[in-house]
Design an enzyme around this catalytic site. Structure first.
Site, PDB file in Angstrom:
ATOM      1  N   GLU A  37       0.822  -1.215   0.000  1.00 13.85           N
ATOM      2  CA  GLU A  37       0.000   0.000   0.000  1.00 13.85           C
ATOM      3  C   GLU A  37       0.855   1.263   0.000  1.00 13.85           C
ATOM      4  O   GLU A  37       0.470   2.280  -0.581  1.00 13.85           O
ATOM      5  CB  GLU A  37      -0.949   0.009   1.202  1.00 13.85           C
ATOM      6  CG  GLU A  37      -2.069  -1.007   1.130  1.00 13.85           C
ATOM      7  CD  GLU A  37      -1.701  -2.356   1.725  1.00 13.85           C
ATOM      8  OE1 GLU A  37      -2.579  -3.241   1.804  1.00 13.85           O
ATOM      9  OE2 GLU A  37      -0.513  -2.523   2.135  1.00 13.85           O
TER      10      GLU A  37
ATOM     11  N   PHE B 264     -12.149  -7.748  13.298  1.00 10.61           N
ATOM     12  CA  PHE B 264     -10.989  -8.135  12.489  1.00 10.61           C
ATOM     13  C   PHE B 264     -10.699  -7.071  11.437  1.00 10.61           C
ATOM     14  O   PHE B 264     -11.573  -6.660  10.684  1.00 10.61           O
ATOM     15  CB  PHE B 264     -11.263  -9.480  11.808  1.00 10.61           C
ATOM     16  CG  PHE B 264     -10.156  -9.937  10.906  1.00 10.61           C
ATOM     17  CD1 PHE B 264      -8.916 -10.294  11.420  1.00 10.61           C
ATOM     18  CD2 PHE B 264     -10.341  -9.995   9.528  1.00 10.61           C
ATOM     19  CE1 PHE B 264      -7.891 -10.705  10.593  1.00 10.61           C
ATOM     20  CE2 PHE B 264      -9.321 -10.401   8.686  1.00 10.61           C
ATOM     21  CZ  PHE B 264      -8.086 -10.763   9.215  1.00 10.61           C
ATOM     22  N   GLN B 265      -9.473  -6.617  11.407  1.00 10.14           N
ATOM     23  CA  GLN B 265      -8.979  -5.598  10.485  1.00 10.14           C
ATOM     24  C   GLN B 265      -9.773  -4.292  10.574  1.00 10.14           C
ATOM     25  O   GLN B 265      -9.998  -3.605   9.580  1.00 10.14           O
ATOM     26  CB  GLN B 265      -8.956  -6.113   9.039  1.00 10.14           C
ATOM     27  CG  GLN B 265      -7.894  -7.190   8.815  1.00 10.14           C
ATOM     28  CD  GLN B 265      -7.632  -7.483   7.358  1.00 10.14           C
ATOM     29  OE1 GLN B 265      -8.505  -7.325   6.506  1.00 10.14           O
ATOM     30  NE2 GLN B 265      -6.419  -7.922   7.056  1.00 10.14           N
TER      31      GLN B 265
ATOM     32  N   LYS C  58     -18.098  -1.522   4.790  1.00  9.22           N
ATOM     33  CA  LYS C  58     -18.467  -2.537   3.793  1.00  9.22           C
ATOM     34  C   LYS C  58     -19.966  -2.555   3.521  1.00  9.22           C
ATOM     35  O   LYS C  58     -20.393  -2.768   2.374  1.00  9.22           O
ATOM     36  CB  LYS C  58     -17.993  -3.910   4.263  1.00  9.22           C
ATOM     37  CG  LYS C  58     -17.977  -4.963   3.148  1.00  9.22           C
ATOM     38  CD  LYS C  58     -17.258  -6.216   3.599  1.00  9.22           C
ATOM     39  CE  LYS C  58     -17.169  -7.234   2.457  1.00  9.22           C
ATOM     40  NZ  LYS C  58     -16.430  -8.459   2.868  1.00  9.22           N
TER      41      LYS C  58
ATOM     42  N   MET D 139      23.209   9.931   4.679  1.00  7.65           N
ATOM     43  CA  MET D 139      23.027  11.179   5.404  1.00  7.65           C
ATOM     44  C   MET D 139      23.121  10.965   6.911  1.00  7.65           C
ATOM     45  O   MET D 139      23.672  11.810   7.637  1.00  7.65           O
ATOM     46  CB  MET D 139      21.691  11.824   5.048  1.00  7.65           C
ATOM     47  CG  MET D 139      21.528  13.232   5.589  1.00  7.65           C
ATOM     48  SD  MET D 139      22.776  14.399   4.964  1.00  7.65           S
ATOM     49  CE  MET D 139      22.048  14.872   3.400  1.00  7.65           C
TER      50      MET D 139
END
Length: 570
Positions: A59, A121-122, A171, A480
């Site tokens: 993602e 969940f999620q 959803k 750096m």
């Protein structure tokens, strides 16, 4: 065709169908994303729609690609991710876009509304998480509101100072049905477009320019965003005022123009920094006066100058530096008004002083004519592309060397994470840029550290036959960070060694991408020439000197006149 579409829209559509049709109405041509459970209804609809979808391998890669697309084209980038980890994986990219004022519309799925707040969940409260790093965000509760929300999201993302907007769709909303009617316009309370600046303020600016003996323009990303490069050049040439551009403003003024002084700030040129110290009139255009330019030393920054600030965001004016003449408005519009009657400054002696500094203190590095120096590699990339390429970078030493040694001729040509300084940004941003601007060469200049954060997106190049060229400035360390540990921490190097690999040539080959390794100048010239001539994607792993530092350098908290030029540390 329009009549058929109209008839189809009279029937009830699902939230997913409404979302996709709304995106099409907004002119979206490509969506970057990664599917998951909470967005399966959306992807099922996408299966039937003729909108290009780029399946990223992470993602974060998806949102950086959408960001690169937006920066290269000026159009809003669109990204989709599922709930929970999919949504939270977008957070770094959202913050990156917010800091650099990049228009994105981020669409996330979420669990059904009856599960919100149950630790399902999620499930993640992505609107709460992203509230500080978006211009606005939405949790869609009613499918009938979805068309209006999409319309508002695009308007907010692109109006005024651009930025990311997030739409979180549970959803059950994706599956719910209603009739579809897309609004032609929306009224958003609080979204105010700055009106034209007062003419009296412009007259003040005219007087200031006429009276100035050492005028200077500090141009930032707002010049690029507003499409005001031509107006900036007209102002500089008519008023005979030199220009320095921030990292985000690079390309907004030609890098080969005799009035350009280079980039100012921490790794800026001697001429640009001393011009800021000595000028008596400073015209800031589309800039934030951030700490990488002022070094946080407002007491010494442009202390001899009257400061003019032109910006579309009134919150920026007076935020970091005291402003004498504020001009709130779109940079392009304001400069068009200013250019109508702008007077010529009395800057002849000032220009002579600046040209002397340019000659006496140019950007340079120790060149033995044999070693593969990173600065030389950037110069070679510039010579081979004649400044016409779109260059994307990560953050770090290679980013600064690109800003210093590649002369950009056009706006929207340097795509780099400026405000947030995001490692892993450069390569996926190049993918988005190449999709958005297929007719221009796109080169991802990246470090070996940052490239490893999103290198899985290599899978996309052969699948899409994108001719992106990748130049890895491989010093086998976090360059750096190593430099700061050398300079500020008495060479106590801690966890910066990346010499354990991987073999980037083999990695590229595993993805079916042509690749070369270069350890000498001869190998570098040959490999880079072959890479540029190769019709598809290509990668060159440049093994540069590991101990090379970026100079000039101003230490944090120091004044711009406390520049370390480099020789005294070698």
């Amino acid at each position: 065709m329009e009549a058929v579409e109209s008839e189809a829209e009279k029937r009830e559509l699902t939230g997913s169908e409404i979302l996709l049709r709304s995106l099409i109405r907004e002119g979206v041509e490509v969506i970057f994303g990664y599917p998951g459970g909470a967005v399966l209804p959306i992807y099922d609809t996408l299966y039937h729609e003729k909108v290009q979808h780029l399946l990223a391998r992470h993602e974060q890669g998806a949102i950086h690609a959408a960001d690169g697309y937006a920066r290269a084209t000026g159009k809003p980038g669109v990204v989709i991710a599922t709930s929970g980890p999919g949504a939270t994986n977008l957070v770094t990219g959202i913050a990156t876009a917010m800091m650099d004022s990049v228009p994105l519309v981020c669409i996330t799925g979420n669990v059904a509304q009856d599960l919100l707040g149950t630790d399902a969940f999620q499930e993640a409260d992505i609107t709460g998480i992203t509230m500080p790093i978006t211009k606005h965000n939405y949790l869609v509760r009613d499918v009938s509101q979805l068309p209006r929300i999409v319309k508002e999201a695009f308007k907010i993302a692109t109006t005024g100072r651009p930025g990311p907007v997030l739409i979180d769709i549970p959803k059950d909303v994706s599956n719910a049905k209603t009739t579809f009617s897309y609004p032609e316009e929306v009224n958003i309370p609080g979204l105010k477009i700055p009106e034209e600046p007062e003419q009296a303020r412009i007259e003040q600016l005219y007087d200031a320019i006429s009276e100035a003996g050492k005028p200077l323009i500090l141009a930032g990303g707002g010049v690029v965003t507003s499409g005001a490069a031509d107006e900036l050049r007209e102002l500089a040439e008519k008023a005979e005022i030199p220009v320095t551009t921030t990292l985000m403003g690079i390309g907004g003024f030609p890098g080969t123009h005799p009035y350009w002084l280079g980039m100012p700030g921490m790794h800026g040129t001697y001429t640009a920094n001393h011009a800021l110290l000595e000028c008596d009139l400073l015209i800031g255009i589309g800039v934030r006066f951030d700490d990488r330019v002022t070094m946080g030393r407002i007491d010494t920054f442009a202390k001899r100058a009257k400061i003019v600030h032109i910006d579309i965001d009134p919150a920026e004016i007076g935020k970091n530096v005291e402003t004498w003449i504020p001009l709130v408005g779109d940079v392009k519009t304001v400069l068009q008004q200013v250019n109508r009657k702008v007077p010529r400054s009395d800057s002849k002696a000032w220009m002579e002083q600046l040209n002397f500094w340019k000659k006496e203190y140019p950007l340079t590095y120790r060149d033995d004519g044999r070693s593969l120096k990173p600065q030389w590699v950037i110069e070679e990339i510039y010579r081979s592309t004649k400044g016409e390429a779109i260059i994307t970078t990560d953050v770090g030493q290679h980013q600064m060397w690109v800003a210093q040694f590649y002369r950009f001729h056009h706006p929207r040509s340097l795509l780099s994470s400026g405000g947030l300084g995001t490692m892993g940004f450069g390569f996926p941003a190049a993918i988005g840029a190449q999709l958005g601007v297929p007719d221009r060469p796109v080169i991802a200049v990246t470090g070996d550290g940052g490239f490893q954060m999103t290198s899985q997106e290599l899978a996309l190049l052969p699948l899409l036959n994108l001719p992106v060229k990748i130049a890895i400035i491989n010093n086998q360390c976090l360059g750096m960070v190593r430099q700061w540990q050398e300079v500020f921490y008495e060479q106590r190097y801690c966890d910066v060694d990346l010499s354990g690999g991987p073999d980037f040539v083999k990695l590229a080959d595993a993805y079916g991408i042509k690749a070369w390794r270069a350890k000498t100048r001869e190998e570098a010239v040959s490999a880079w020439k072959e890479a540029l001539n190769h019709p598809g994607p290509a990668l060159v792993d440049f093994w540069v000197e590991a101990g090379e530092n970026v100079y000039p350098m101003v230490a944090p908290g120091s004044s711009l006149d406390e520049m370390v030029m480099g020789d005294e540390l070698r």
